[in-house]
Design a protein around this motif. Structure first.
Motif, PDB file in Angstrom:
ATOM      1  N   PRO A 111      33.712  32.519 -38.525  1.00 52.86           N
ATOM      2  CA  PRO A 111      35.051  33.076 -38.259  1.00 52.86           C
ATOM      3  C   PRO A 111      35.015  34.405 -37.520  1.00 52.86           C
ATOM      4  CG  PRO A 111      34.877  32.305 -40.536  1.00 52.86           C
ATOM      5  CD  PRO A 111      33.495  32.292 -39.969  1.00 52.86           C
ATOM      6  N   THR A 112      33.981  35.213 -37.771  1.00 52.47           N
ATOM      7  CA  THR A 112      33.885  36.504 -37.073  1.00 52.47           C
ATOM      8  C   THR A 112      33.676  36.309 -35.580  1.00 52.47           C
ATOM      9  OG1 THR A 112      32.930  37.453 -39.082  1.00 52.47           O
ATOM     10  CG2 THR A 112      32.687  38.711 -37.034  1.00 52.47           C
ATOM     11  N   LEU A 113      32.822  35.369 -35.213  1.00 47.24           N
ATOM     12  CA  LEU A 113      32.584  35.097 -33.788  1.00 47.24           C
ATOM     13  C   LEU A 113      33.823  34.508 -33.121  1.00 47.24           C
ATOM     14  CD1 LEU A 113      30.540  35.010 -31.454  1.00 47.24           C
ATOM     15  CD2 LEU A 113      29.873  32.730 -32.250  1.00 47.24           C
ATOM     16  N   ILE A 114      34.536  33.641 -33.819  1.00 50.71           N
ATOM     17  CA  ILE A 114      35.762  33.054 -33.265  1.00 50.71           C
ATOM     18  C   ILE A 114      36.802  34.141 -33.002  1.00 50.71           C
ATOM     19  CG2 ILE A 114      37.675  31.470 -33.748  1.00 50.71           C
ATOM     20  CD1 ILE A 114      35.734  29.763 -35.340  1.00 50.71           C
ATOM     21  N   TRP A 115      36.917  35.094 -33.934  1.00 49.39           N
ATOM     22  CA  TRP A 115      37.883  36.168 -33.738  1.00 49.39           C
ATOM     23  C   TRP A 115      37.476  37.082 -32.580  1.00 49.39           C
ATOM     24  CZ3 TRP A 115      42.435  37.936 -33.799  1.00 49.39           C
ATOM     25  CH2 TRP A 115      42.700  39.309 -33.769  1.00 49.39           C
ATOM     26  N   ARG A 116      36.199  37.366 -32.433  1.00 50.65           N
ATOM     27  CA  ARG A 116      35.744  38.209 -31.328  1.00 50.65           C
ATOM     28  C   ARG A 116      36.003  37.544 -29.983  1.00 50.65           C
ATOM     29  NH1 ARG A 116      29.664  39.542 -32.298  1.00 50.65           N
ATOM     30  NH2 ARG A 116      29.974  40.439 -30.214  1.00 50.65           N
ATOM     31  N   LYS A 117      35.776  36.232 -29.898  1.00 57.37           N
ATOM     32  CA  LYS A 117      36.043  35.534 -28.638  1.00 57.37           C
ATOM     33  C   LYS A 117      37.536  35.467 -28.354  1.00 57.37           C
ATOM     34  CE  LYS A 117      31.889  32.647 -28.572  1.00 57.37           C
ATOM     35  NZ  LYS A 117      31.355  31.282 -28.531  1.00 57.37           N
ATOM     36  N   THR A 130      29.800  37.276 -21.281  1.00 58.42           N
ATOM     37  CA  THR A 130      28.532  37.200 -22.012  1.00 58.42           C
ATOM     38  C   THR A 130      28.717  36.729 -23.448  1.00 58.42           C
ATOM     39  OG1 THR A 130      28.722  39.536 -22.618  1.00 58.42           O
ATOM     40  CG2 THR A 130      27.544  39.015 -20.585  1.00 58.42           C
ATOM     41  N   LEU A 131      29.866  37.012 -24.027  1.00 61.24           N
ATOM     42  CA  LEU A 131      30.127  36.586 -25.396  1.00 61.24           C
ATOM     43  C   LEU A 131      30.244  35.075 -25.497  1.00 61.24           C
ATOM     44  CD1 LEU A 131      30.665  37.662 -28.267  1.00 61.24           C
ATOM     45  CD2 LEU A 131      33.089  37.717 -27.696  1.00 61.24           C
ATOM     46  N   HIS A 132      30.759  34.438 -24.442  1.00 60.68           N
ATOM     47  CA  HIS A 132      30.924  32.984 -24.450  1.00 60.68           C
ATOM     48  C   HIS A 132      29.676  32.268 -23.955  1.00 60.68           C
ATOM     49  CE1 HIS A 132      35.321  33.031 -25.238  1.00 60.68           C
ATOM     50  NE2 HIS A 132      35.255  34.210 -24.630  1.00 60.68           N
ATOM     51  N   SER A 133      28.906  32.885 -23.110  1.00 63.82           N
ATOM     52  CA  SER A 133      27.704  32.229 -22.589  1.00 63.82           C
ATOM     53  C   SER A 133      26.514  32.348 -23.527  1.00 63.82           C
ATOM     54  CB  SER A 133      27.343  32.831 -21.230  1.00 63.82           C
ATOM     55  OG  SER A 133      27.066  34.221 -21.348  1.00 63.82           O
ATOM     56  N   SER A 134      26.452  33.418 -24.312  1.00 60.38           N
ATOM     57  CA  SER A 134      25.292  33.620 -25.185  1.00 60.38           C
ATOM     58  C   SER A 134      25.334  32.741 -26.435  1.00 60.38           C
ATOM     59  CB  SER A 134      25.192  35.092 -25.587  1.00 60.38           C
ATOM     60  OG  SER A 134      26.367  35.489 -26.299  1.00 60.38           O
ATOM     61  N   ASP A 135      26.520  32.525 -26.970  1.00 56.78           N
ATOM     62  CA  ASP A 135      26.634  31.776 -28.226  1.00 56.78           C
ATOM     63  C   ASP A 135      27.839  30.838 -28.156  1.00 56.78           C
ATOM     64  OD1 ASP A 135      26.219  30.854 -30.744  1.00 56.78           O
ATOM     65  OD2 ASP A 135      26.765  32.704 -31.792  1.00 56.78           O
ATOM     66  N   PRO A 136      27.720  29.706 -27.463  1.00 57.67           N
ATOM     67  CA  PRO A 136      28.859  28.772 -27.406  1.00 57.67           C
ATOM     68  C   PRO A 136      28.992  28.009 -28.728  1.00 57.67           C
ATOM     69  CG  PRO A 136      26.996  27.866 -26.215  1.00 57.67           C
ATOM     70  CD  PRO A 136      26.601  29.253 -26.617  1.00 57.67           C
ATOM     71  N   TYR A 191      27.974  21.167 -23.224  1.00 61.03           N
ATOM     72  CA  TYR A 191      28.406  21.816 -24.474  1.00 61.03           C
ATOM     73  C   TYR A 191      29.076  23.156 -24.191  1.00 61.03           C
ATOM     74  CZ  TYR A 191      28.038  23.614 -29.262  1.00 61.03           C
ATOM     75  OH  TYR A 191      28.317  24.128 -30.495  1.00 61.03           O
ATOM     76  N   ARG A 192      28.501  23.933 -23.316  1.00 61.19           N
ATOM     77  CA  ARG A 192      29.082  25.233 -22.977  1.00 61.19           C
ATOM     78  C   ARG A 192      30.380  25.071 -22.197  1.00 61.19           C
ATOM     79  NH1 ARG A 192      24.915  29.041 -20.118  1.00 61.19           N
ATOM     80  NH2 ARG A 192      23.736  28.255 -21.922  1.00 61.19           N
ATOM     81  N   CYS A 193      30.453  24.043 -21.372  1.00 61.62           N
ATOM     82  CA  CYS A 193      31.682  23.807 -20.601  1.00 61.62           C
ATOM     83  C   CYS A 193      32.843  23.434 -21.521  1.00 61.62           C
ATOM     84  CB  CYS A 193      31.437  22.715 -19.569  1.00 61.62           C
ATOM     85  SG  CYS A 193      32.840  22.377 -18.500  1.00 61.62           S
ATOM     86  N   VAL A 194      32.570  22.580 -22.511  1.00 60.84           N
ATOM     87  CA  VAL A 194      33.619  22.206 -23.467  1.00 60.84           C
ATOM     88  C   VAL A 194      34.073  23.420 -24.278  1.00 60.84           C
ATOM     89  CG1 VAL A 194      34.137  20.771 -25.476  1.00 60.84           C
ATOM     90  CG2 VAL A 194      32.818  19.833 -23.587  1.00 60.84           C
ATOM     91  N   SER A 239      38.368  30.168 -15.120  1.00 63.53           N
ATOM     92  CA  SER A 239      37.628  30.314 -13.858  1.00 63.53           C
ATOM     93  C   SER A 239      36.680  31.512 -13.884  1.00 63.53           C
ATOM     94  CB  SER A 239      38.614  30.446 -12.697  1.00 63.53           C
ATOM     95  OG  SER A 239      39.425  31.607 -12.853  1.00 63.53           O
ATOM     96  N   ARG A 240      37.088  32.598 -14.499  1.00 63.21           N
ATOM     97  CA  ARG A 240      36.209  33.774 -14.570  1.00 63.21           C
ATOM     98  C   ARG A 240      34.994  33.511 -15.452  1.00 63.21           C
ATOM     99  NH1 ARG A 240      36.399  39.197 -13.479  1.00 63.21           N
ATOM    100  NH2 ARG A 240      35.229  40.571 -14.886  1.00 63.21           N
ATOM    101  N   LEU A 241      35.212  32.888 -16.596  1.00 63.72           N
ATOM    102  CA  LEU A 241      34.099  32.605 -17.494  1.00 63.72           C
ATOM    103  C   LEU A 241      33.117  31.605 -16.895  1.00 63.72           C
ATOM    104  CD1 LEU A 241      35.960  32.369 -20.930  1.00 63.72           C
ATOM    105  CD2 LEU A 241      34.642  34.283 -20.034  1.00 63.72           C
ATOM    106  N   LEU A 242      33.629  30.574 -16.237  1.00 57.99           N
ATOM    107  CA  LEU A 242      32.745  29.554 -15.676  1.00 57.99           C
ATOM    108  C   LEU A 242      32.050  30.039 -14.407  1.00 57.99           C
ATOM    109  CD1 LEU A 242      34.835  26.310 -16.196  1.00 57.99           C
ATOM    110  CD2 LEU A 242      32.838  27.064 -17.479  1.00 57.99           C
TER     111      LEU A 242
END
Length: 273
Positions: A111-117, A130-136, A191-194, A239-242
């Motif tokens: 839950p902590t990671l979900i809230w940070r994202k 980096t938060l989304h690419s490091s730990d999807p 997995y990261r794209c989804v 688009s920015r994240l991908l």
């Protein structure tokens, strides 16, 4: 003519000479000292129900078990050596599970990671790639899918299967487009794209919740403008994240934004109509 019946003669036994008229009239007082009484009038000497064993060598000796004469200690005789002893009484049941992981950790839900994202996506100008690419993860996107379906259910639209199907198709479509653009230098997996597509759905979820308290947005120009704002917000995030994650440069961001705009426009149409 009368019919004749052949009846055999009746013969009566003759009394013996030793029988007297007095004994014939009173049979209960007759005594026969030389004859034995009937079987049902005989009396047998009492016998023990369990006779003691004989002293012969072929008999099995009787073994007596006196439980009170033997004292057993809990550590040695009460429990076999192959089993561990029970926990002490002063140890609570909650302390036995201190080393066990929680249910959320076993389900890989943070839950902590979900809230940070989610908090990083609230700023459409500068999200944290980096938060989304490091730990999807898929727990946050699934939460957004379920929230969008529940808001649509409150609006009278049962679209659980439609939302899940569109998410799967759009993620595979966007993954294929990004691999064509990136070529061999891309490092984006499905997995990261989804995960990125699901987290970028957050503005559409907010739009679905706001539409419950607004007039029908599909029949007015103001509703179309509001829907366009949320679609642009979701497109910019995705688009920015991908672009920074899969390709690593900003030059192909316009090409990535076009399929993202089509995907989130379809989801906004579910809310409007």
């Amino acid at each position: 003519m009368p019919k004749e019946f052949n009846i055999p003669p009746v013969s009566f036994p003759t009394p013996s000479p030793s029988t007297t008229p007095s004994t014939m009239n009173h049979p209960s007082t007759t005594t026969h000292p030389t004859t034995s009484p009937p079987l049902h009038h005989r009396t047998f000497p009492p016998t023990a129900p369990f006779p003691p064993p004989s002293s012969s060598s072929s008999s099995i000796p009787f073994m007596s078990f006196d439980i009170s004469s033997h004292t057993q200690t809990p550590s040695s005789s009460a429990y076999p050596s192959s089993y561990p002893p029970p926990p002490p009484h002063n140890l609570s049941s909650s302390s036995l599970f201190l080393d066990e992981p929680s249910l959320l950790e076993e389900l890989e839900i943070n839950p902590t990671l979900i809230w940070r994202k989610t908090r990083s996506l609230l700023n459409p100008i500068r999200p944290d790639p980096t938060l989304h690419s490091s730990d999807p993860d898929l727990s946050g996107p699934f939460l957004y899918y379920l929230s969008l379906a529940l808001f649509q259910l409150l609006a009278g639209k049962v679209q659980f299967g439609v939302i899940l199907g569109w998410i799967a198709i759009s993620s595979v479509f966007l993954y294929s487009v990004l691999n064509f653009l990136a070529g061999r230098g891309g490092n984006l997996d499905l997995y990261r794209c989804v995960s990125v597509v699901g987290y970028s759905l957050m503005p559409i979820v907010v739009f679905s919740a706001a539409s419950l308290f607004l007039p029908p947005v599909g029949s007015s120009a103001v509703g179309l403008v509001v829907a366009g704002v949320f679609v642009v917000w979701a497109t910019r995030l995705c688009s920015r994240l991908l672009a920074e994650d899969s390709i690593g440069c900003e030059e192909h961001r316009g090409l990535i934004a076009f399929p993202c705009f089509l995907i989130y426009t379809l989801f906004s149409m579910l809310v409007m109509f």
